[in-house]
Design a protein around this motif. Structure first.
Motif, PDB file in Angstrom:
ATOM      1  N   LEU A 101      59.458 -46.438  74.389  1.00 50.45           N
ATOM      2  CA  LEU A 101      58.711 -47.728  73.056  1.00 50.45           C
ATOM      3  C   LEU A 101      60.744 -47.631  72.303  1.00 50.45           C
ATOM      4  O   LEU A 101      60.932 -48.727  72.353  1.00 50.45           O
ATOM      5  N   HIS A 147      47.793 -45.692  69.169  1.00 53.89           N
ATOM      6  CA  HIS A 147      49.889 -45.438  69.965  1.00 53.89           C
ATOM      7  C   HIS A 147      50.168 -45.062  71.193  1.00 53.89           C
ATOM      8  O   HIS A 147      51.121 -45.804  71.943  1.00 53.89           O
ATOM      9  N   LEU A 173      50.258 -47.728  73.505  1.00 56.11           N
ATOM     10  CA  LEU A 173      50.967 -48.581  73.237  1.00 56.11           C
ATOM     11  C   LEU A 173      52.197 -48.619  74.471  1.00 56.11           C
ATOM     12  O   LEU A 173      53.067 -48.693  74.872  1.00 56.11           O
ATOM     13  N   TYR A 223      49.275 -54.957  75.076  1.00 53.50           N
ATOM     14  CA  TYR A 223      50.786 -54.388  75.287  1.00 53.50           C
ATOM     15  C   TYR A 223      51.344 -55.202  76.318  1.00 53.50           C
ATOM     16  O   TYR A 223      51.962 -54.994  75.699  1.00 53.50           O
ATOM     17  N   THR A 283      56.383 -55.142  67.925  1.00 52.00           N
ATOM     18  CA  THR A 283      55.783 -53.558  67.057  1.00 52.00           C
ATOM     19  C   THR A 283      56.182 -53.784  65.833  1.00 52.00           C
ATOM     20  O   THR A 283      54.996 -53.323  65.126  1.00 52.00           O
ATOM     21  N   TRP A 290      52.552 -55.313  65.407  1.00 53.82           N
ATOM     22  CA  TRP A 290      51.688 -54.027  65.680  1.00 53.82           C
ATOM     23  C   TRP A 290      51.667 -53.275  64.026  1.00 53.82           C
ATOM     24  O   TRP A 290      50.168 -53.213  64.063  1.00 53.82           O
ATOM     25  N   LYS A 303      47.742 -53.098  61.834  1.00 54.44           N
ATOM     26  CA  LYS A 303      47.791 -52.295  62.010  1.00 54.44           C
ATOM     27  C   LYS A 303      46.420 -51.607  60.403  1.00 54.44           C
ATOM     28  O   LYS A 303      47.504 -51.561  59.711  1.00 54.44           O
TER      29      LYS A 303
END
Length: 497
Positions: free
Chosen positions: A302, A395, A398, A477, A490, A493, A497
């Motif tokens: 990521l 997490h 993702l 995702y 991201t 997100w 969140k």
């Protein structure tokens, strides 16, 4: 012209903490390896114990790799250890000269001297770091010259000791390999016994190996970047040249499986509570695997796709810094806390280590064998988290989706696969690259692709597809990444969140 670090120079410095008596201490350790890890961890701890009056011994080092030992001889085996990094959120920057090495012997050129060192009754410990491939069985005859393999050299040393001291009880060694192999002590013992059988050595000698020598499993953990690039600039600052200068991070861990006898022989362990002698090092191996290694593996694809290039950059990034902290503390840590009592403190140390501005740990190098590492380090964490909470680790899901996107090839050339991020193409260094390329080429829908990947028993030790809702969440995702881009997803997100 600046003076060279050596015995005469350091003893003439008024503010030096290296004293003449350090050079007269008896040799107690035979160390196979001149590398920076051994000097930055083992030799550091022995020196620390000497300064506290807890050990009073020096180290004979055996250099098994090609090349001479002139760099060490020119400096009377002295070297500087520079500790740089973050500890408990604070900057650490200190250095000191280490006088613990008595001699450095080149194994091929000075093999008789190596054997003579092994005959000394004061030498009770053997430590090694010969890389992961060093502990491998190589069928070779043990004779008058230095064997080629490390197990061969060790067997010759044991035979020399046995013959010289008559195989009496209490004359064996405590042997601690630090190679990054699970159960390294047991593996080395088995290899030595196999080689002794190949050489048809005396039964009494083999019994002595088994009963009077202690092969200890161990786990080492310390980042030692080694000699800095700006060494000439450093030399001007400290007033001397040191070609053996090494840099180390503040953190260290050395866990050794052993009992009271092992502790008595390795009495330098008393100088630092981060050197642990315990009946079972499994909890320490588990916390390192899951938190440090697993934290890297789940986060790096990521981060790399977002444009970060080093771990330090990640910790400075608004999104990835938060991601690293939350995935480790909220999702990985709870799955091992019960089995690893020190895991919470270790997790905080790991975050300090990731934030070390002096270590440029490249993300692309961490992605080497990404899918295999994901399996070994994180597959069971996914399962454990769901079993404990009845929910999915957001997490980690993702991060898993980012791994699938990272392993998506945009082209293949001569059997090599290349992925793409905004900054350009990158080489996918993964033995399973062709497997993932086939999935990406054949998929009809992204949910189907994720389902197929997660059901592939060749890839995962735990059936990820059986975790309720897992493949659907990862596919959601992944679809978002491909439609909107990794950065936009991201950002959104974290906003929602």
């Amino acid at each position: 012209m600046l003076p060279i670090l050596n015995k005469e120079f350091i003893l003439n410095q008024q503010d030096s903490d290296v004293h003449e008596n350090y050079f007269t201490l008896p040799e107690k350790i035979l160390q196979f390896g001149t590398g920076v890890l051994l000097r930055g961890l083992v030799d550091y701890l022995v020196d620390k114990a000497n300064r506290q009056g807890r050990y009073e011994g020096r180290i004979v080092v055996v250099k098994s790799t090609p090349g001479d030992t002139r760099e060490f001889a020119a400096q009377d085996n002295l070297f500087t250890t520079h500790i740089k990094g973050i500890h408990q959120g604070k900057l650490v920057d200190s250095s000191g000269v280490n006088p613990v090495i008595s001699r450095v012997l080149q194994s091929n050129a000075e093999w008789p001297a190596v054997l003579a060192a092994a005959r000394q009754p004061t030498v009770q410990t053997i430590i090694s770091n010969t890389t992961e491939v060093g502990i491998q069985y190589v069928p070779e005859q043990i004779g008058a010259t230095a064997p080629a393999s490390f197990p061969g050299k060790l067997l010759a040393v044991l035979w020399e000791r046995y013959q010289h001291l008559g195989g009496a009880t209490g004359t064996g060694f405590v042997i601690v390999p630090t190679e990054l192999v699970t159960n390294n002590g047991r593996l080395l013992r088995e290899t030595i016994l196999q080689l002794a059988a190949f050489n048809k050595m005396a039964a009494a000698f083999i019994t002595w190996i088994q009963e009077d020598n202690h092969f200890c499993n161990s786990l080492v953990d310390r980042i030692v970047p080694g000699r800095p690039r700006n060494l000439p600039e450093i030399a001007q600052k400290v007033g001397y040249t040191d070609q053996l200068w090494i840099e180390v991070e503040p953190f260290l861990l050395w866990a050794i499986e052993g009992d009271a006898y092992i502790r008595s022989v390795l009495s330098f362990c008393e100088a630092d509570d981060r050197m642990l002698i315990t009946p079972d090092i499994t909890p320490f191996r588990e916390q390192k695997l899951r938190i440090l290694n697993g934290g890297h593996t789940i986060s790096v694809p990521l981060a790399y796709l977002l444009g970060c290039n080093t771990v330090y950059e990640c910790m400075q990034d608004a999104y990835m810094g938060r991601f690293f902290r939350e995935v480790i503390l909220q999702e990985i840590l709870p799955t091992i806390t019960a089995a690893c009592p020190t895991a919470a403190a270790f997790a905080q140390d790991v975050l300090d280590r990731f934030a070390n501005p002096f270590i440029a740990h490249q993300l692309i190098s961490i992605t080497f064998q990404e899918s295999t590492k994901m399996n070994a380090r994180n597959a069971r964490t996914f399962v454990r988290y769901y079993e404990q909470t009845g929910t999915l680790p957001a997490h980690m899901c993702l991060g898993f989706a980012a791994m699938l996107l990272f392993l998506r090839p945009v082209r293949e050339e001569n059997g090599k696969y290349y992925g793409r991020r905004e900054a350009g193409e990158y080489l996918i260094t993964d033995d399973n690259a062709s497997q993932f390329a086939a999935y990406w080429q054949q998929y009809t829908t992204l949910p189907a692709l994720v389902q197929q990947v997660c059901s592939d028993e060749r890839l995962w030790e735990a059936r990820l597809a059986d975790i309720p809702g897992f493949t659907a969440q990862v596919a959601t995702y992944l679809e978002a990444f491909m439609e909107n881009g990794v950065k936009a997803v991201t950002e959104q997100w974290y906003q929602t969140k």
